[in-house]
Scaffold this active site. Structure first.
Site, PDB file in Angstrom:
ATOM      1  N   SER A 146      82.039   0.441  38.866  1.00 47.41           N
ATOM      2  CA  SER A 146      81.669   0.298  37.420  1.00 47.41           C
ATOM      3  C   SER A 146      82.628  -0.098  36.347  1.00 47.41           C
ATOM      4  CB  SER A 146      81.367   1.794  37.131  1.00 47.41           C
ATOM      5  OG  SER A 146      81.059   1.878  35.777  1.00 47.41           O
ATOM      6  N   TYR A 164      82.499  10.387  36.674  1.00 45.06           N
ATOM      7  CA  TYR A 164      81.938   9.069  37.178  1.00 45.06           C
ATOM      8  C   TYR A 164      83.061   8.058  37.130  1.00 45.06           C
ATOM      9  CZ  TYR A 164      78.646   5.462  37.504  1.00 45.06           C
ATOM     10  OH  TYR A 164      77.948   4.137  37.915  1.00 45.06           O
TER      11      TYR A 164
END
Length: 266
Positions: A146, A164
């Site tokens: 990401s 995350y």
């Protein structure tokens, strides 16, 4: 001999998290280019992904597995080997996110859950399937990272959560190290780091759990912060995924490719 360097004919590919979202999009794109695709997910909707592939003339195998569980991954690998003794591409796509919040909002349970799904699964699946990959002498692992592994982000309100971002930074480190360890064994390892993409499973979960005012603030931030001025779509990512899965990327390894409309370059 196939002269199309982007062709995936004759290649066996595993996609984790293939029941919907990015995983389903990748699986369909690979199948359209001639690959046999083993679709892995804990969600029974993985059967629907395989049905779509076969409806369009492709070949697919649904495999139910919790990719954060060692025993389940071992079983999945054995099931795959019974159908294809060689593997050419592994896409470690499975991932989850918790609701946005700063560190004091994050429970240990949620930290453990995100790390297990997003990072432990990459380790388990890569380790279990590596022997099959090495048999091909021309293999590729594609890990889903990401842009949040590359930059911190807090535009004055909660937009993500530390588990995350941390898990995806771990994916980047795993990618570089594995790439170097097996570079001379015919294995390439790279990562794709998407920015904000609408239509993904994570995006739908965000929309469903947010109030209209929160969604508007988020969309206003996206509009103002991405140089291209809009979010991407899952289909936008397929070209890069096909490139990394094909022989077109035969001299590329250990890299993380930001796919974010210029966000990390701004």
């Amino acid at each position: 001999m196939d002269t199309d360097i982007f062709s995936l004919r004759g290649r066996n590919i595993v996609v984790t998290g293939a029941a919907e979202g990015l995983g389903r999009t990748f699986a369909l794109a690979f199948a359209r280019r001639g690959a046999f695709v083993a679709c892995v997910d804990i969600d029974p909707a993985v059967e629907e992904t395989c049905a779509l592939i076969e409806k369009n003339g492709g070949k697919a195998l649904p495999l139910m597995a919790d990719v954060s569980n060692e025993a389940a991954v071992t079983t999945m690998a054995a099931q795959l080997e019974a159908s294809a003794d060689t593997l050419h591409v592994l896409v470690n796509n499975a991932g989850i996110a918790i609701p946005p919040g700063r560190l004091l909002d994050v429970s240990v349970a949620n930290w453990d859950r995100v790390i297990a799904t997003n990072l432990r699964s990459v380790f388990l699946c890569s380790k279990a399937l590596l022997p099959m990959l090495l048999r091909s002498k021309d293999a590729s692992i594609i890990n889903l990272s990401s842009f949040l592994a590359l930059v911190g982000l807090y535009p004055g309100f909660e937009i993500t959560a530390i588990p995350y971002a941390s898990s995806k930074a771990g994916v980047d480190g795993f990618t570089r190290q594995l790439a170097i360890e097996y570079a001379r064994d015919g294995l390439r390892v790279n990562a794709i780091a998407p920015g904000w993409h609408g239509g993904t499973r994570l995006g739908r979960e965000r929309q469903a759990s947010s109030e209209p005012a929160v969604i508007k603030r988020f969309n206003d931030f996206i509009q103002g912060s991405i140089p291209m001025g809009h979010m991407g779509t899952p289909d936008d990512l397929t070209g890069l995924a096909v490139y990394l899965a094909s022989s077109a990327s035969r001299y590329v390894t250990g890299q993380t490719f930001a796919h974010d409309g210029g966000l990390t370059a701004a």
